[in-house]
Every structure is written in C-alpha cells, then in structure tokens.
Design a protein around this motif. Sequence first.
Motif, mmCIF file in Angstrom:
data_model
loop_
_atom_site.group_PDB
_atom_site.id
_atom_site.type_symbol
_atom_site.label_atom_id
_atom_site.label_comp_id
_atom_site.label_asym_id
_atom_site.label_seq_id
_atom_site.Cartn_x
_atom_site.Cartn_y
_atom_site.Cartn_z
ATOM 1 N N GLY A 1 72.801 62.347 -64.940
ATOM 2 C CA GLY A 1 72.757 62.317 -63.489
ATOM 3 C C GLY A 1 72.569 60.940 -62.897
ATOM 4 N N THR A 2 72.293 60.919 -61.597
ATOM 5 C CA THR A 2 72.172 59.673 -60.847
ATOM 6 C C THR A 2 70.870 59.701 -60.040
ATOM 7 O OG1 THR A 2 74.570 59.453 -60.706
ATOM 8 C CG2 THR A 2 73.268 58.276 -59.043
ATOM 9 N N GLY A 3 70.195 58.570 -59.975
ATOM 10 C CA GLY A 3 68.965 58.508 -59.185
ATOM 11 C C GLY A 3 67.793 58.003 -60.021
ATOM 12 N N THR A 4 66.642 57.902 -59.368
ATOM 13 C CA THR A 4 65.486 57.249 -60.012
ATOM 14 C C THR A 4 64.809 58.149 -61.046
ATOM 15 O OG1 THR A 4 63.997 58.034 -58.275
ATOM 16 C CG2 THR A 4 65.016 55.867 -57.934
ATOM 17 N N THR A 5 65.028 59.451 -60.969
ATOM 18 C CA THR A 5 64.437 60.338 -61.988
ATOM 19 C C THR A 5 65.392 60.469 -63.163
ATOM 20 O OG1 THR A 5 63.412 61.549 -60.151
ATOM 21 C CG2 THR A 5 63.245 62.540 -62.348
ATOM 22 N N ALA A 6 66.665 60.686 -62.850
ATOM 23 C CA ALA A 6 67.684 60.752 -63.916
ATOM 24 C C ALA A 6 67.705 59.447 -64.711
ATOM 25 C CB ALA A 6 69.047 61.026 -63.304
ATOM 26 N N ILE B 1 71.710 66.793 -67.226
ATOM 27 C CA ILE B 1 70.330 66.545 -66.768
ATOM 28 C C ILE B 1 70.421 65.704 -65.502
ATOM 29 C CG2 ILE B 1 68.096 65.508 -67.328
ATOM 30 C CD1 ILE B 1 68.819 65.900 -70.311
ATOM 31 N N ASP B 2 69.776 66.162 -64.405
ATOM 32 C CA ASP B 2 69.889 65.440 -63.143
ATOM 33 C C ASP B 2 68.693 65.716 -62.244
ATOM 34 O OD1 ASP B 2 72.838 64.967 -60.980
ATOM 35 O OD2 ASP B 2 70.945 63.863 -61.173
ATOM 36 N N GLY B 3 68.494 64.821 -61.295
ATOM 37 C CA GLY B 3 67.414 65.010 -60.336
ATOM 38 C C GLY B 3 67.876 65.866 -59.175
ATOM 39 N N ALA B 4 67.056 65.954 -58.158
ATOM 40 C CA ALA B 4 67.417 66.701 -56.948
ATOM 41 C C ALA B 4 66.562 66.205 -55.791
ATOM 42 C CB ALA B 4 67.208 68.200 -57.147
ATOM 43 N N ASP B 5 67.056 66.410 -54.582
ATOM 44 C CA ASP B 5 66.256 66.052 -53.405
ATOM 45 C C ASP B 5 65.349 67.197 -52.989
ATOM 46 O OD1 ASP B 5 67.416 63.378 -52.745
ATOM 47 O OD2 ASP B 5 69.232 64.585 -52.798
ATOM 48 N N GLU B 6 65.831 68.434 -53.202
ATOM 49 C CA GLU B 6 65.004 69.618 -52.941
ATOM 50 C C GLU B 6 65.317 70.664 -54.007
ATOM 51 O OE1 GLU B 6 66.503 70.687 -49.006
ATOM 52 O OE2 GLU B 6 64.612 70.079 -48.083
ATOM 53 N N THR C 1 69.164 70.908 -53.046
ATOM 54 C CA THR C 1 69.852 69.921 -52.236
ATOM 55 C C THR C 1 69.989 68.682 -53.116
ATOM 56 O OG1 THR C 1 68.859 70.685 -50.157
ATOM 57 C CG2 THR C 1 69.815 68.472 -50.184
ATOM 58 N N LYS C 2 71.227 68.200 -53.261
ATOM 59 C CA LYS C 2 71.445 66.950 -53.987
ATOM 60 C C LYS C 2 72.322 66.038 -53.149
ATOM 61 C CE LYS C 2 72.284 66.879 -58.360
ATOM 62 N NZ LYS C 2 71.407 65.711 -58.413
ATOM 63 N N GLY C 3 72.431 64.771 -53.590
ATOM 64 C CA GLY C 3 73.312 63.857 -52.874
ATOM 65 C C GLY C 3 72.584 62.747 -52.146
ATOM 66 N N GLY C 4 71.255 62.735 -52.288
ATOM 67 C CA GLY C 4 70.488 61.637 -51.672
ATOM 68 C C GLY C 4 71.000 60.279 -52.136
ATOM 69 N N GLY C 5 71.495 60.260 -53.380
ATOM 70 C CA GLY C 5 72.030 59.018 -53.931
ATOM 71 C C GLY C 5 73.539 58.891 -53.760
ATOM 72 N N GLY C 6 74.150 59.902 -53.133
ATOM 73 C CA GLY C 6 75.580 59.804 -52.833
ATOM 74 C C GLY C 6 76.495 60.201 -53.962
ATOM 75 N N ALA C 7 75.941 60.759 -55.046
ATOM 76 C CA ALA C 7 76.775 61.080 -56.222
ATOM 77 C C ALA C 7 77.096 62.565 -56.324
ATOM 78 C CB ALA C 7 76.047 60.629 -57.489
ATOM 79 N N LEU C 8 76.915 63.299 -55.236
ATOM 80 C CA LEU C 8 76.937 64.766 -55.294
ATOM 81 C C LEU C 8 78.234 65.353 -55.849
ATOM 82 C CD1 LEU C 8 78.092 66.192 -52.046
ATOM 83 C CD2 LEU C 8 77.207 63.891 -51.961
ATOM 84 N N ARG D 1 80.489 64.249 -58.151
ATOM 85 C CA ARG D 1 80.584 64.178 -59.606
ATOM 86 C C ARG D 1 79.397 64.895 -60.263
ATOM 87 N NH1 ARG D 1 83.274 58.246 -61.032
ATOM 88 N NH2 ARG D 1 84.755 58.254 -59.283
ATOM 89 N N GLU D 2 78.236 64.869 -59.623
ATOM 90 C CA GLU D 2 77.080 65.588 -60.161
ATOM 91 C C GLU D 2 77.352 67.085 -60.193
ATOM 92 O OE1 GLU D 2 74.087 64.196 -57.460
ATOM 93 O OE2 GLU D 2 73.316 62.766 -58.925
ATOM 94 N N LYS D 3 77.983 67.607 -59.133
ATOM 95 C CA LYS D 3 78.266 69.038 -59.089
ATOM 96 C C LYS D 3 79.366 69.372 -60.098
ATOM 97 C CE LYS D 3 77.893 71.492 -55.172
ATOM 98 N NZ LYS D 3 78.249 72.136 -53.871
ATOM 99 N N GLU E 1 56.937 66.849 -55.183
ATOM 100 C CA GLU E 1 57.230 66.877 -53.741
ATOM 101 C C GLU E 1 58.627 67.405 -53.447
ATOM 102 O OE1 GLU E 1 57.348 64.245 -55.571
ATOM 103 O OE2 GLU E 1 59.109 63.067 -54.991
ATOM 104 N N LYS E 2 59.455 67.564 -54.498
ATOM 105 C CA LYS E 2 60.820 68.085 -54.288
ATOM 106 C C LYS E 2 60.832 69.615 -54.191
ATOM 107 C CE LYS E 2 62.605 63.907 -54.866
ATOM 108 N NZ LYS E 2 63.558 63.599 -55.928
ATOM 109 N N LEU E 3 59.750 70.266 -54.597
ATOM 110 C CA LEU E 3 59.711 71.738 -54.578
ATOM 111 C C LEU E 3 59.464 72.230 -53.164
ATOM 112 C CD1 LEU E 3 57.561 72.433 -57.779
ATOM 113 C CD2 LEU E 3 60.051 72.279 -57.598
HETATM 114 O O1 DER Z 1 71.829 61.901 -55.446
HETATM 115 C C1 DER Z 1 71.300 62.780 -56.135
HETATM 116 O O2 DER Z 1 71.698 63.967 -56.188
HETATM 117 C C2 DER Z 1 70.052 62.428 -56.887
HETATM 118 O O3 DER Z 1 69.883 63.305 -57.957
HETATM 119 C C3 DER Z 1 68.900 62.533 -55.913
HETATM 120 O O4 DER Z 1 69.085 63.638 -55.163
HETATM 121 C C4 DER Z 1 67.562 62.563 -56.578
HETATM 122 O O5 DER Z 1 67.255 61.249 -56.730
HETATM 123 P P1 DER Z 1 65.780 60.774 -57.111
HETATM 124 O O6 DER Z 1 65.523 61.352 -58.479
HETATM 125 O O7 DER Z 1 65.909 59.276 -57.102
HETATM 126 O O8 DER Z 1 64.850 61.304 -56.060
#
Ligand code: DER
Length: 224
Positions: A27-32, A81-86, A94-101, A103-105, A121-123
């Motif tokens: 995935g994409t983002g600070t958790t992934a 394996i990927d993160g999520a915003d909610e 909800t995903k896409g906070g990082g703009g990669a939604l 390809r992630e989907k 805090e995402k729950l």
């Molecule tokens: O863009 C995304 O979908 C990322 O997964 C994002 O939603 C979560 O990013 P974070 O792990 O940096 O909060």
Amino acid sequence: AADDSKRAVGFAAVDRYVRSGMCVGLGTGTTAHWAIERAGERVAAGDALTAVATSHATEALCRERGIPLVPFAGREIDVAIDGADEVAGDWSLTKGGGGALFREKAVALAARTFVVIVTPEKLVKRLGAFRTPVEVVPFAVEYVERAIASAFGAQVVRRGGDPPFLTDNGNAILDCAFGAIGDPAALDGELRGIHGVVATGLFSNDLTDAVLVAEPDGVRELTR
Ligand code: DER
C-alpha cells in the motif's frame, strides 16, 4: 510514539500474513511504509517475495529496499497490506488520503487476502467524517464537481492548490463531505455512475479480510 505504533502494526501484518514465495500488494502512506520496511527485511533475510506497488512512491521505496517488483497484471497477489483513513464498524473503509486510491483498490480487489493496518484513531462507527476522495478525469472535473454537489448536497473541494494535485494516473481528486455514510458500497456505485469519475475511496466491507490495530499494549487483530 505514533511511528512506533505504525511500525508495530506494519511489521505484524507482514509477519502474520506473508510467507516466502508470496506476491504481496504493498500500500501507500505512512503506515503501509512500515509493512514495506518489514518486507524489505524479509527479502534481505532470504525470503523469496515479489511485490505489486500501489503508487510511484511505494515503487521507489520497494526499489530502495530491494523488494522485486512485478506489474499489477503480473500474477496472483497472495496478500495486500494497506492503511486506511477510516475503518467503519462493518469494516468498510475510507481510503485515498494519500491519493493512491485507484491502484490501492485495484490491488485490494485482485488480492486473495486484504489486510488493513491502522492506528486507533482511524476506527469509526460510520464513514464520512473524513472527506471521501473521488478520482476524476481532469477534462470533466468541473462537471463532476457540480454533479456531486447537486446530487448529494455535498461540499466538494478539488485537492491541491495551483496547480491542483494529480494522481499517478494523471487524474484530479475531489474531496467530498457527504456526512455520515450509511451505505458506502451504494454511494460508491452512485458516484461511479457520474461520467468522469474513475474511482472513489469508499471500499466496501466485503473487501476487508483483516484489520490490525496498533494499541498501546500491542497489535490487536479485530474480529468481525
Ligand atoms: O491513501 C491511502 O489510502 C492511505 O492508505 C491513507 O489512507 C492512509 O495513510 P496513513 O497510513 O499515512 O494514515
């Protein structure tokens, strides 16, 4: 501390779900980010892993960490394996906070198993506090903006300043405030019915196979 939590949940996801010989959707983002770090350690330790990256940023990190990349159409993805915003109570996302939604989907849909890694805090009970990202072909962005505003009474903001943000696919992102979303899958379908919409950051609950949460005392795996 936040980084430690993200590191813990990223490492746990790889160690619980990734075996040598697998193809992993990363995935994409600070958790992934931390799942990618751990995958790199596993490759360095001799595991035969390949990866499908969900963004140029993730591709670059995979290259830095020596994780062999294969194209999305390349082969079966054993686990993504990927993160999520909610993460809602029913495991819709909800995903896409990082703009990669987009390809992630695509990777989440193609993977046999889709593992979501978050900090607490995402729950949420229901999706919608976080604005829903909608990816749109630039030619149609004003048309789609008007269509969403009038059809849903939603406040719609084009992401990025001047020049506006563009995704790895060269598309625009509209961040839409729908309020609490009762049926994410239905809203995703309605939005994708608007000509010009490429994808939304609404992931239906049947996509999510596991949710790992970094709690203060360790990583908790939710049960449905
Ligand atoms: O863009 C995304 O979908 C990322 O997964 C994002 O939603 C979560 O990013 P974070 O792990 O940096 O909060």
